[in-house]
Design an enzyme around this catalytic site. Structure first.
Site: not given
Ligand SMILES: C[C@](O)(CO)[C@H](O)COP(=O)(O)OP(=O)(O)OC[C@H]1O[C@@H](n2ccc(N)nc2=O)[C@H](O)[C@@H]1O
Ligand SMILES: Nc1ncnc2c1ncn2[C@@H]1O[C@H](COP(=O)(O)OP(=O)(O)OP(=O)(O)O)[C@@H](O)[C@H]1O
Length: 277
Positions: A8, A93-95, A99, A102, A134
């Site tokens: 997304k 990842i963590s981008a 991902g 999803s 997410d």
């Molecule tokens: C930044 C976005 O990607 C926007 O779509 C999302 O809000 C991120 O959502 P996400 O990575 O799925 O977040 P989670 O893995 O549930 O939460 C990770 C940490 O991000 C913070 N978190 C996340 C979502 C949110 N609405 N408020 C928060 O404060 C919290 O400290 C939480 O402990």
């Molecule tokens: N199935 C998975 N695929 C990728 N990363 C994963 C998965 N499960 C856990 N992780 C871990 O979760 C963290 C977030 O990964 P992800 O790729 O979802 O980050 P992101 O794209 O930044 O997510 P968001 O946009 O919700 O912040 C990373 O530290 C990664 O190592």
């Protein structure tokens, strides 16, 4: 059985304030893009979840969101089997592309069908909420304005088939770190969501913003450089997605889109030509 797990992008994002549960209320517009992982999911006769991937940075332990989802699902249904899941990881990842969220949601949808669990919408929403903010979005997959922690949706007009360049320099940013360092809000996405919903794309491109950029750009300085390069190469909009560091560019002009990809593809670790779905 193979399942596509799409990324997304946040077409705009504002963080409104801290909630009592430690999360933040956000106001964002989310849309899928065609960049996707391919998950190969197969039931096994153990009670275990065996994860593997082509990406060495893909966690295969209980920190994987697929594992976290599976454990949360077991709080709602008795599960008498395990699964082998291989993820052909294409989403960085963590981008800021969700991902992991999803993957977790597509796994839930698969198991719900595979085992005929007949989970209610409310149960699905709660299992996703327990897994990550997410996660629930991937049950919807449309262009939505999302509020609350990011799991309360209002459907907007389709924003599909837009040319998108995705640029990521291979760094990773923790969403938590960005949320914890955010100070200001911009008062929400009123103008932006109205513009998208009414297909007034000139206004949308002008008004779009991501409040998280102010923090993420301090963590990864290249974010602002990449945005400038995308605009110089003709992007109608260049914006960081989620908490970053991924930056996306939207191109109405196809020649600019192709030229931008050719100019940037060897400059950064991940550069993708894709489209909104
Ligand atoms: C930044 C976005 O990607 C926007 O779509 C999302 O809000 C991120 O959502 P996400 O990575 O799925 O977040 P989670 O893995 O549930 O939460 C990770 C940490 O991000 C913070 N978190 C996340 C979502 C949110 N609405 N408020 C928060 O404060 C919290 O400290 C939480 O402990
Ligand atoms: N199935 C998975 N695929 C990728 N990363 C994963 C998965 N499960 C856990 N992780 C871990 O979760 C963290 C977030 O990964 P992800 O790729 O979802 O980050 P992101 O794209 O930044 O997510 P968001 O946009 O919700 O912040 C990373 O530290 C990664 O190592």
């Amino acid at each position: 059985m193979k399942v596509n797990s799409y990324a997304k992008i946040n077409l705009s994002l504002d963080v409104l304030g801290l909630r009592e549960d430690g999360y933040h209320n956000i106001d964002t517009v989310m849309n899928l893009i065609d960049l996707h992982d391919i998950m190969d999911i197969n039931r096994n006769s153990t009670y275990e979840l065996n994860l593997s991937s082509n990406n060495p940075d893909f966690p295969t332990d209980k920190t994987n969101l697929i594992c976290k989802l599976f454990e949360n699902l077991k709080k709602f249904r008795e599960i008498n089997c395990g699964y082998d899941v291989f993820v052909d990881k294409q989403i960085p990842i963590s981008a800021g592309l969700a991902g992991g969220s999803s993957n977790a949601c597509e796994f839930l949808m698969y198991v719900n069908d595979d085992l005929s669990l007949n989970l209610s919408d409310q149960e699905i929403k709660e299992i996703c909420r327990l897994t990550g903010a997410d996660t629930f979005y991937f049950t919807n997959k449309k262009c939505v304005r999302a509020k609350g922690i990011g799991n309360e949706f209002v459907r907007l007009s389709d924003f599909s088939n837009k040319n998108i360049i995705i640029v990521n320099n291979g760094m990773s940013i923790s969403s938590k770190d960005v949320y914890d360092n955010l100070k200001e809000s911009n008062g929400g996405l009123g103008k932006v969501s109205v513009a998208i919903d009414s297909r007034d794309y000139e206004t949308f491109y002008r008004e779009a913003f991501n409040t998280m950029e102010s923090v993420s750009e301090k963590l990864v300085e290249e974010i602002s450089i990449i945005k400038e390069q995308l605009y110089e190469l003709g992007a109608n909009l260049a914006l960081m997605s989620g908490s970053g560091p991924t930056v996306f560019g939207i191109f109405e002009n196809y020649n600019d889109f192709e030229n931008c990809y050719n100019k940037l593809k060897d400059k950064y670790k991940y550069v993708f030509k894709t489209k909104t779905l």
